[in-house]
Design a protein around this motif. Structure first.
Motif, PDB file in Angstrom:
ATOM      1  N   MET A  23      12.880  -7.834   5.145  1.00 42.39           N
ATOM      2  CA  MET A  23      11.598  -8.535   5.057  1.00 42.39           C
ATOM      3  C   MET A  23      11.670  -9.893   5.739  1.00 42.39           C
ATOM      4  O   MET A  23      10.760 -10.285   6.493  1.00 42.39           O
ATOM      5  CB  MET A  23      11.188  -8.694   3.591  1.00 42.39           C
ATOM      6  CG  MET A  23      10.847  -7.387   2.888  1.00 42.39           C
ATOM      7  SD  MET A  23      10.539  -7.650   1.118  1.00 42.39           S
ATOM      8  CE  MET A  23      10.429  -5.958   0.536  1.00 42.39           C
ATOM      9  N   TYR A  57       0.176  -9.034   2.563  1.00 44.97           N
ATOM     10  CA  TYR A  57       1.231  -9.143   1.554  1.00 44.97           C
ATOM     11  C   TYR A  57       1.937  -7.794   1.451  1.00 44.97           C
ATOM     12  O   TYR A  57       1.292  -6.741   1.425  1.00 44.97           O
ATOM     13  CB  TYR A  57       0.630  -9.527   0.199  1.00 44.97           C
ATOM     14  CG  TYR A  57       1.673  -9.835  -0.852  1.00 44.97           C
ATOM     15  CD1 TYR A  57       2.233 -11.106  -0.946  1.00 44.97           C
ATOM     16  CD2 TYR A  57       2.099  -8.862  -1.746  1.00 44.97           C
ATOM     17  CE1 TYR A  57       3.202 -11.397  -1.903  1.00 44.97           C
ATOM     18  CE2 TYR A  57       3.052  -9.133  -2.706  1.00 44.97           C
ATOM     19  CZ  TYR A  57       3.610 -10.408  -2.774  1.00 44.97           C
ATOM     20  OH  TYR A  57       4.570 -10.680  -3.717  1.00 44.97           O
ATOM     21  N   LEU A  58       3.268  -7.826   1.399  1.00 43.23           N
ATOM     22  CA  LEU A  58       4.086  -6.616   1.280  1.00 43.23           C
ATOM     23  C   LEU A  58       4.711  -6.560  -0.104  1.00 43.23           C
ATOM     24  O   LEU A  58       5.438  -7.479  -0.497  1.00 43.23           O
ATOM     25  CB  LEU A  58       5.179  -6.617   2.354  1.00 43.23           C
ATOM     26  CG  LEU A  58       6.265  -5.537   2.255  1.00 43.23           C
ATOM     27  CD1 LEU A  58       5.675  -4.141   2.345  1.00 43.23           C
ATOM     28  CD2 LEU A  58       7.323  -5.744   3.343  1.00 43.23           C
ATOM     29  N   SER A  59       4.409  -5.502  -0.846  1.00 41.96           N
ATOM     30  CA  SER A  59       4.958  -5.327  -2.194  1.00 41.96           C
ATOM     31  C   SER A  59       5.733  -4.019  -2.247  1.00 41.96           C
ATOM     32  O   SER A  59       5.164  -2.941  -2.057  1.00 41.96           O
ATOM     33  CB  SER A  59       3.827  -5.321  -3.231  1.00 41.96           C
ATOM     34  OG  SER A  59       4.353  -5.333  -4.548  1.00 41.96           O
ATOM     35  N   HIS A  94       1.664  -1.578   0.054  1.00 47.31           N
ATOM     36  CA  HIS A  94       2.231  -1.333  -1.268  1.00 47.31           C
ATOM     37  C   HIS A  94       3.087  -0.071  -1.192  1.00 47.31           C
ATOM     38  O   HIS A  94       2.573   1.024  -0.971  1.00 47.31           O
ATOM     39  CB  HIS A  94       1.089  -1.178  -2.270  1.00 47.31           C
ATOM     40  CG  HIS A  94       1.527  -0.771  -3.641  1.00 47.31           C
ATOM     41  ND1 HIS A  94       0.720  -0.043  -4.497  1.00 47.31           N
ATOM     42  CD2 HIS A  94       2.683  -0.984  -4.316  1.00 47.31           C
ATOM     43  CE1 HIS A  94       1.361   0.175  -5.626  1.00 47.31           C
ATOM     44  NE2 HIS A  94       2.561  -0.382  -5.549  1.00 47.31           N
ATOM     45  N   LEU A 144       9.609 -14.949  -0.669  1.00 45.10           N
ATOM     46  CA  LEU A 144      10.238 -13.627  -0.696  1.00 45.10           C
ATOM     47  C   LEU A 144      10.763 -13.453  -2.116  1.00 45.10           C
ATOM     48  O   LEU A 144      11.752 -14.076  -2.505  1.00 45.10           O
ATOM     49  CB  LEU A 144      11.373 -13.552   0.322  1.00 45.10           C
ATOM     50  CG  LEU A 144      10.956 -13.738   1.788  1.00 45.10           C
ATOM     51  CD1 LEU A 144      12.163 -14.089   2.646  1.00 45.10           C
ATOM     52  CD2 LEU A 144      10.285 -12.482   2.317  1.00 45.10           C
ATOM     53  N   LEU A 201       2.436 -11.703   7.882  1.00 47.52           N
ATOM     54  CA  LEU A 201       2.936 -11.617   6.508  1.00 47.52           C
ATOM     55  C   LEU A 201       2.914 -12.994   5.853  1.00 47.52           C
ATOM     56  O   LEU A 201       3.478 -13.953   6.390  1.00 47.52           O
ATOM     57  CB  LEU A 201       4.352 -11.053   6.488  1.00 47.52           C
ATOM     58  CG  LEU A 201       4.498  -9.555   6.776  1.00 47.52           C
ATOM     59  CD1 LEU A 201       5.965  -9.183   6.939  1.00 47.52           C
ATOM     60  CD2 LEU A 201       3.856  -8.708   5.680  1.00 47.52           C
ATOM     61  N   CYS A 254       6.133 -11.510   0.360  1.00 44.87           N
ATOM     62  CA  CYS A 254       6.739 -10.188   0.128  1.00 44.87           C
ATOM     63  C   CYS A 254       7.401 -10.193  -1.241  1.00 44.87           C
ATOM     64  O   CYS A 254       7.840 -11.245  -1.736  1.00 44.87           O
ATOM     65  CB  CYS A 254       7.812  -9.873   1.180  1.00 44.87           C
ATOM     66  SG  CYS A 254       7.319 -10.035   2.905  1.00 44.87           S
ATOM     67  N   ASP A 255       7.502  -9.026  -1.834  1.00 48.41           N
ATOM     68  CA  ASP A 255       8.297  -8.911  -3.052  1.00 48.41           C
ATOM     69  C   ASP A 255       9.067  -7.600  -3.059  1.00 48.41           C
ATOM     70  O   ASP A 255       8.702  -6.641  -2.380  1.00 48.41           O
ATOM     71  CB  ASP A 255       7.451  -9.063  -4.323  1.00 48.41           C
ATOM     72  CG  ASP A 255       6.438  -7.938  -4.554  1.00 48.41           C
ATOM     73  OD1 ASP A 255       6.827  -6.750  -4.487  1.00 48.41           O
ATOM     74  OD2 ASP A 255       5.254  -8.235  -4.812  1.00 48.41           O
ATOM     75  N   ILE A 261       9.481  -1.422   6.476  1.00 51.33           N
ATOM     76  CA  ILE A 261       9.566  -2.882   6.598  1.00 51.33           C
ATOM     77  C   ILE A 261       9.648  -3.306   8.058  1.00 51.33           C
ATOM     78  O   ILE A 261       8.930  -4.226   8.493  1.00 51.33           O
ATOM     79  CB  ILE A 261      10.765  -3.413   5.788  1.00 51.33           C
ATOM     80  CG1 ILE A 261      10.563  -3.116   4.299  1.00 51.33           C
ATOM     81  CG2 ILE A 261      10.924  -4.921   6.017  1.00 51.33           C
ATOM     82  CD1 ILE A 261      11.767  -3.407   3.437  1.00 51.33           C
ATOM     83  N   CYS A 287       6.493  -3.599   9.895  1.00 52.45           N
ATOM     84  CA  CYS A 287       5.617  -4.741   9.610  1.00 52.45           C
ATOM     85  C   CYS A 287       5.793  -5.875  10.617  1.00 52.45           C
ATOM     86  O   CYS A 287       5.084  -6.895  10.535  1.00 52.45           O
ATOM     87  CB  CYS A 287       5.882  -5.271   8.200  1.00 52.45           C
ATOM     88  SG  CYS A 287       5.440  -4.132   6.883  1.00 52.45           S
TER      89      CYS A 287
END
Length: 363
Positions: free
Chosen positions: A353, A283-285, A194, A167, A324, A327-328, A316, A319
């Motif tokens: 997240m 991936y969650l950005s 994204h 994270l 996952l 994440c960032d 979020i 998700c």
């Protein structure tokens, strides 16, 4: 013993237990809700026999006390033994407008002292589910962006090799490129959610191919993304052409411009996104500039008429149930965040997240 004396005795016992709790060395873990003597700090909470890292509660330890790790979690040098880890990448050498994101991880950690152990909205109990710690920052090269990308990639290879989910606290959005290089090495091409004001798919900017406006173009070129499982949410602002998102659509990305998000809940959108992502790795950005600058002014390239924090949380929380793998939260720039609210929002979004990672327990 009188009721008053009994209550006083219990209060002193709990306070002593909390003091022991806070005094534990950073690398130690503890049985949930218990101090080293096995005393339950809060007898109303259900305790687990498994050992987790649990942040000290502000019921017993002042928020302003102690070293500011993320959420006041223990610090450790590596991701060994962790299910998830908060990690900072303090760079802003890829920014095109206002600098300062190199200080983002530090300020997010400071503001994260407001976080508590449970998610009241979803009833998630992350610290009863996963072993989590703050593993510090990647040692970036503030004089050389390409070398920094190499350092980030190598650092994330090591993190991912342990089975830990990173994270990430940015740092500018350049960091998504080397992180996704490491993620795709482990998981293959990934889906991408994204959230951003900008598509970040430029090819060359001022003669350079590496910067915070180019990461997802580089990711596509290297086959790091499963393009049919990419969605970009919140895109807006003036553009260099009439259709700034033509390239994204041509790759198969779903593009959700901000106009499609105004005045509505994004929960229905996230139902569709979950179907799009399927069971594969995701991936969650999340760029903080996806939010309207009235809510998050402390960022490098602000664009008006953005998402609300409520919509950010909806994305979020939407998700939950996805696979996952990382994440960032990027582009928090403290020099432009005079109230600290941007970093505070970033800290809360990172906690959200954590609360939707696989294997999280819900009450």
């Amino acid at each position: 013993m009188s009721s008053l004396r009994r209550n006083l005795h219990l209060s002193r016992t709990i306070t002593a237990a909390a003091a022991d709790f806070f005094a534990l060395q950073p690398r130690q873990t503890l049985a949930l809700c218990s101090d080293r003597r096995g005393l339950c700090i809060n007898p109303n909470r259900q305790c687990s026999g498994k050992r987790y890292n649990v942040p000290p509660s502000a019921e017993f330890v002042a928020r302003v006390a102690g070293i500011p790790t993320m959420a006041k979690l223990p610090y450790q040098d590596t991701a060994e033994g962790l299910d998830a880890a908060f990690v900072g990448v303090p760079i802003d050498t890829g920014t095109s407008n206002r600098p300062g994101a190199r200080f983002g991880p530090r300020q997010i950690r400071v503001e994260s002292a407001m976080l508590r152990a449970y998610n009241s909205g979803t009833r998630a109990a992350p610290y009863e589910s996963l072993v989590v710690a703050d593993i510090g920052d990647v040692n970036v090269n503030v004089y050389d962006l390409k070398d920094t990308c190499k350092r980030i990639r190598e650092a994330y290879r090591k993190i991912l090799a342990t089975g830990c989910i990173p994270l990430t606290m940015g740092g500018d959005h350049t960091i998504a490129y080397p992180i996704l290089q490491a993620v795709a090495e482990k998981h293959g091409p990934v889906g991408l959610i994204h959230v951003d004001a900008h598509a970040d798919t430029s090819d060359v900017v001022l003669g350079e191919k590496i910067g915070h406006g180019t990461p997802f173009r580089r990711c596509v070129e290297e086959g790091l993304l499963d393009c049919k499982r990419v969605v970009q949410i919140g895109l807006r602002g003036s553009g260099y052409s009439a259709d700034s998102y033509e390239w994204s659509r041509a790759q198969g990305f779903r593009v959700v411009q901000v106009e499609e998000c105004w005045f509505k809940s994004l929960a229905p959108l996230m139902d569709e996104v979950r179907n799009q992502m399927g069971k594969g790795p995701v991936y969650l950005s999340f760029d903080i500039d996806a939010l309207d600058p009235g809510f998050a002014p402390g960022t490098g390239t602000p664009e008006i008429a953005g998402l609300t924090p409520i919509q950010g949380v909806e994305i979020i929380r939407g998700c939950r149930g996805l696979n996952l793998v990382g994440c960032d939260l990027v582009e928090v720039s403290p020099p432009y965040d005079t109230t600290g609210n941007t970093a505070l929002t970033g800290a809360n979004l990172l906690f959200e997240m954590l609360c939707v990672l696989p294997k999280i327990k819900y009450y």
